[in-house]
Design an enzyme around this catalytic site. Sequence first.
Site, mmCIF file in Angstrom:
data_model
loop_
_atom_site.group_PDB
_atom_site.id
_atom_site.type_symbol
_atom_site.label_atom_id
_atom_site.label_comp_id
_atom_site.label_asym_id
_atom_site.label_seq_id
_atom_site.Cartn_x
_atom_site.Cartn_y
_atom_site.Cartn_z
ATOM 1 N N CYS A 79 -17.812 -34.406 1.816
ATOM 2 C CA CYS A 79 -19.148 -34.657 2.413
ATOM 3 C C CYS A 79 -19.049 -34.508 3.558
ATOM 4 C CB CYS A 79 -18.996 -36.669 2.121
ATOM 5 S SG CYS A 79 -17.998 -37.429 3.512
ATOM 6 N N CYS B 123 -18.038 -35.773 6.469
ATOM 7 C CA CYS B 123 -16.520 -34.458 7.146
ATOM 8 C C CYS B 123 -17.447 -33.126 7.731
ATOM 9 C CB CYS B 123 -16.093 -34.043 5.813
ATOM 10 S SG CYS B 123 -14.908 -35.305 4.944
ATOM 11 N N ASP C 158 1.979 -31.184 -12.520
ATOM 12 C CA ASP C 158 2.496 -30.740 -10.875
ATOM 13 C C ASP C 158 2.971 -32.003 -10.998
ATOM 14 O OD1 ASP C 158 3.451 -29.769 -8.837
ATOM 15 O OD2 ASP C 158 1.131 -30.138 -7.959
ATOM 16 N N ASP D 2 -2.291 -28.520 -7.536
ATOM 17 C CA ASP D 2 -3.083 -28.962 -6.038
ATOM 18 C C ASP D 2 -2.791 -27.832 -5.632
ATOM 19 O OD1 ASP D 2 -0.742 -30.104 -5.308
ATOM 20 O OD2 ASP D 2 -2.283 -30.788 -4.432
ATOM 21 N N ASP E 61 0.808 -24.077 -6.978
ATOM 22 C CA ASP E 61 0.396 -24.254 -8.632
ATOM 23 C C ASP E 61 0.042 -22.730 -9.207
ATOM 24 O OD1 ASP E 61 2.278 -26.393 -9.012
ATOM 25 O OD2 ASP E 61 0.906 -27.591 -7.653
#
Length: 725
Positions: free
Chosen positions: A41, A44, A444, A624, A628
């Site tokens: 956001c 941040c 995962d 994530d 992966d």
Amino acid sequence: MTAQLSSGTAACPGCIATPAEPARPIPEDVQIALSLPGIHCSACIANVERELNAHPGVEDARVNLTLKRAMIKVAPETRAADLIPVLERAGYEAHELDPGALSATQADKAGRDLLMRLAVAGFASMNVMLLSVSVWSGATDATRDMFHWISAAIALPAIAFSGQPFFANAWSALRVRRLNMDVPIVLAILLALVTSLWETALSGKHAYFDAALTLTFFLLAGRYLDYRTRAAARSAAEELTALEVPRAIRLVDGVEQEVSVTSLAVGDLVLVRPGGRMPVDGQIVSGTSELDRSLLTGETLPVFADAGLDVSAGEVNLTGPLTIRATAVGEDTSLHRMADLVAIAESGRSRYTSLADKAAKLYAPGVHILSALSFVGWYIYSGDVRTALNIAAAVLIITCPCALGLAVPAVTTAASGRLFRKGMLIKHATALERLAEVDTVVFDKTGTLTSGTPELTNLGDHSRADLEVALALAEASSHPLSVSLAKSAKDAGIKPARVEDVVEVPGYGTEGTYRGQRVRLGRAGWTGGYEGSQTAAWLAIAGQAPAAFLFTDSLRPGAAEAVQAFRDAGKEVILISGDTKGAVQALAGKLGIETWIAEALPQDKAAHVQALSEKGRHVLMVGDGLNDTAALAAAHVSISPASALDAARVASDIVLLGNDLSPIADACDTAVKATKRIRENFRIATVYNIIAVPLAVAGLATPLIAALAMSTSSITVSLNALRLR
């Protein structure tokens, strides 16, 4: 040195209260690029930019929220290794990217271009329609011709500018001797213009410049809707390549030399300081530390590292300096091989044919043949080229695939809006169609089904005195277990004991002196404890038996609900992780997942997904981590959390914006409904053509009437799509 946070960590106190902010402009003259997977956001952005700009040597720092990336202009002596700890102390995970390996394309350029062309077509269409009203109202002779010529002066440059996407795509197809949806579109527009110019030049009663402009406007609207459902077309393979460390410290006769990674060779000795990522594959020659392998293997906790251990490019050295001997460099490293896997998987997925493409393959040849036959038939029947040309243009316009062009993007946009309100962002144009076909879901573990951060489970089993000593030792370490222990103890109101001379022993733990006696907190073998089935940190106080602090990885919100919903829907659920067998088995049992695979390397995950696909299964991959990425790209459709690393987010088709996994199962239901609406739209377009085409062929519809009928079908298709909302 501060440890790297796991990929599932989201340090963002302001995210709850502060809305997301659009992408910020980034100056071109940057020297350092940092990936920031934990930002969400505007709070941040403000925090990261403030911390970076306050650091000596930083001239300017800008954060792009869309790409989750910071671009920093710095003084020559400032390095990424100086800035990453600054952000980690502020609670933000950071990884250095190689700016030279990143694509420099601007994602929004195509969208702005389409929007500008749409605006020009709409403005020109409204003006020409106003002029047409005068003609319809009875303007004759010179007045009518003047209005027609003014309409031509507006329409020709407007269509030349606005229709460029269709002209370019049609020409590209014709150059290689094939047909696509844009070929009949361009023919319809050109025929309407040619017919209108012919009529105007001969002082005819009717011109169809408004029809050509309306057609262009509606088609551009469909094209823009389609664009809005897509994310920036950035390759996940490029993102993985950018994660490769651009510089390294080579040891030559004990002297440190900072060199480009491209200059390293097999056999070179490389020094990796705490907090640094491995630039090459190799074997540890000297040093003791711990490695964060979460980006590559998904392992929840750091791994003890000492001489003789093999390491891979991309792993993070946490606590102590390590000297490694390179065994694979450049394109031969495990990280680069993973990028190759992703590139191969992405190219395979791009071969998926959407419903609209399948319809266009059958539709375009039929339209051309029908229009040509109408021209020939009417020319033979009437002997009048004008009449034959008018009817051929009417047939092309009335059968123009505008409704087909809108059928998919209109539904996709409506479905995307519905899913966005539930916290999911659709990135790929065909993602919904593929999601509707899913019959197997592969999850995962770390950072996806679980939070990826350890939680202390037995705080109440320890005396207050032991907790005070443990807290004093834990505060001196940035190890994930120490951080979790310290947080739990402080939340319980525990104050640290006066432990003196506290030091962290890389790879083992922390030790100090308490009341004249040596106390330790760390690994079982170092403190006198024993290795059990559950993750533990041991406290050793002289004269007492070692005490175990037990930890578990907590479930992500909505994980159990999502798994159960998939099982109730008859879909097979599989858990595959790079974590240890015990941890994976325990989670699978907790969630009721019967099929699970542990200790899987990135290539193992991709291979398993590929094997399922070869059996005819349509796989949804949810993950994530960097480990992966290849599996996400290889799956029929894929989802990753917004907190995922850049490469994983880019490789996926759908991004989960929130922390709750429960919307994933609902997304499959929405996708099924969306596909149903798309098929309904195709049926509406088919019925429309069955009714309208005979009228046009019979000469009962002028190009203007044909344009109005085409517009009506397009509006009907759009209204049907809105039923999804």
